[in-house]
Enzyme design. Structure first.
Site, PDB file in Angstrom:
ATOM      1  N   GLY A  33       0.768  -1.245   0.000  1.00  0.00           N
ATOM      2  CA  GLY A  33       0.000   0.000   0.000  1.00  0.00           C
ATOM      3  C   GLY A  33       0.794   1.288   0.000  1.00  0.00           C
ATOM      4  O   GLY A  33       0.255   2.350   0.284  1.00  0.00           O
ATOM      5  N   TYR A  66       5.919 -14.383  -7.802  1.00  0.00           N
ATOM      6  CA  TYR A  66       6.592 -13.103  -8.089  1.00  0.00           C
ATOM      7  C   TYR A  66       6.607 -12.756  -9.581  1.00  0.00           C
ATOM      8  O   TYR A  66       6.786 -11.598  -9.942  1.00  0.00           O
ATOM      9  CB  TYR A  66       8.041 -13.109  -7.589  1.00  0.00           C
ATOM     10  CG  TYR A  66       8.227 -13.310  -6.110  1.00  0.00           C
ATOM     11  CD1 TYR A  66       7.193 -13.096  -5.197  1.00  0.00           C
ATOM     12  CD2 TYR A  66       9.470 -13.709  -5.608  1.00  0.00           C
ATOM     13  CE1 TYR A  66       7.389 -13.286  -3.833  1.00  0.00           C
ATOM     14  CE2 TYR A  66       9.670 -13.906  -4.249  1.00  0.00           C
ATOM     15  CZ  TYR A  66       8.625 -13.702  -3.370  1.00  0.00           C
ATOM     16  OH  TYR A  66       8.830 -13.906  -2.029  1.00  0.00           O
ATOM     17  N   HIS A 147       4.870 -21.584   0.399  1.00  0.00           N
ATOM     18  CA  HIS A 147       4.900 -20.132   0.550  1.00  0.00           C
ATOM     19  C   HIS A 147       4.098 -19.630   1.755  1.00  0.00           C
ATOM     20  O   HIS A 147       4.539 -18.740   2.482  1.00  0.00           O
ATOM     21  CB  HIS A 147       4.395 -19.469  -0.741  1.00  0.00           C
ATOM     22  CG  HIS A 147       4.929 -18.090  -0.960  1.00  0.00           C
ATOM     23  ND1 HIS A 147       5.123 -17.558  -2.210  1.00  0.00           N
ATOM     24  CD2 HIS A 147       5.316 -17.132  -0.093  1.00  0.00           C
ATOM     25  CE1 HIS A 147       5.610 -16.330  -2.098  1.00  0.00           C
ATOM     26  NE2 HIS A 147       5.732 -16.047  -0.822  1.00  0.00           N
TER      27      HIS A 147
END
Length: 330
Positions: A33, A66, A147
């Protein structure tokens, strides 16, 4: 007593594989953010990974989610082709089984999935591993991590034990991949003590306990109980976001800057030295060549026990995280 005498450049996993204590992080973008765009920006990896290779990095920490594995694979392939690099010089980490991201974040739904929405969890993991190795252009990775321990959203199956069963299924599939030679070592990421206990109960073979638990750790975000538990189990702790991803003005903290001045080092170097001297490995990421060289130059000084304790004490309050809290994952 903290180890401040040895080189600390590598750490040996419980299965005998030597792992570099510093690896270059391959996640680019913003998912916390700080900018209007939220998601991964793999295009930034081309220059950064090239510079990292030029600056001597041989360990790279990536993940299916990613979107940078094809880039890493292409850049490594160029150096394989020129003879500059061999596969044996590298330590490549990837991560699979990332849960679906919140809808406002621009992360591909094809790279993320919730276990309760997948028909065959084991097959999904196998397929993702094939895609990852294809993107990397490699026959195996050095370290394969789960993950996240589960979904960020509520379990929809009606079975309260489903998340635990899903973790065990993923882990058994990782074991199968390791048996085939697709990964030299297997581990987890973002696991709490509870997640680890369950996994080791469900897949009890001693050599099958995770070699690594990769979690968010920096001076403002610590979990001493988790680290103690991992140490007792022979599980190496790897710190992601070792500088808090640039948040919270960590690198301007007066305690850290004072220690840095005493040693003639940067605050970032002090933080990385704190990580490795505390028995962790760490994943520094930067796009600046000078900072890359700086981050590797931490093996010619040592922090005193008092300096380690002073750094530890910065994280005694509530953890300040840049990523979701794993304890909220069922």
């Amino acid at each position: 007593m903290h180890d401040n005498g040895s080189d600390l450049r590598t750490i040996t996993l419980h299965n005998g594989v030597a792992m570099p204590s510093l690896a270059f992080g391959c996640a680019f973008g913003d998912w916390v953010g700080r900018t209007a765009f939220q998601g991964f920006l793999p295009e930034q990896a081309w220059r950064a990974i090239s510079l990292a290779l030029d600056n001597g990095y041989r360990a790279f920490d990536g993940a299916r989610v990613y979107g940078t594995e094809r880039i890493l694979g292409t850049l490594l392939g160029q150096r394989f082709a020129s003879g500059e690099l061999s596969r044996e010089e590298l330590f490549i980490t990837t991560k699979l089984a990332h849960p679906a991201a919140p809808p406002h974040i621009n992360i591909s739904h094809r790279r993320t999935w919730d276990a309760d929405k997948v028909e065959d969890i084991a097959q999904k993991v196998r397929d993702d591993m094939v895609d990852t190795l294809d993107d990397l252009g490699l026959g195996y990775v050095d370290l394969l991590l789960m993950h996240w321990p589960g979904s960020f959203s509520e379990n929809t199956t009606g079975d309260p034990d489903f998340p635990r069963k899903a973790r065990a299924t993923i882990w058994r599939t990782f074991c199968e991949l390791a048996d085939k030679g697709a990964a030299r070592a297997i581990g987890v990421s973002n696991f709490t003590i509870g997640h680890l206990r369950q996994l080791m109960e469900d897949v009890p073979e001693s050599e099958r306990r995770p070699t690594v638990n990769q979690v968010e750790i920096h001076p403002y975000c610590r979990d001493p109980q988790l680290e103690t538990f991992c140490r007792e189990q022979g599980i190496v702790v790897t710190a992601y976001a070792p500088f808090a991803s640039g948040a919270f003005d960590l690198l301007r903290n007066p305690t850290l800057t004072a220690i840095a001045e005493r040693h003639g080092k940067t605050t970032g170097q002090v933080v990385l030295r704190w990580h490795v001297q505390s028995g962790r490995t760490a994943l520094p990421k930067t796009s600046k060549a000078a900072r890359m060289a700086e981050n590797r130059d931490i093996f010619d000084f040592a922090l005193s026990d008092e300096e380690i304790q002073a750094t530890d004490s910065l994280g005694t309050g509530e953890a300040r995280r840049t990523c979701p809290d794993p304890s909220l994952v069922a």
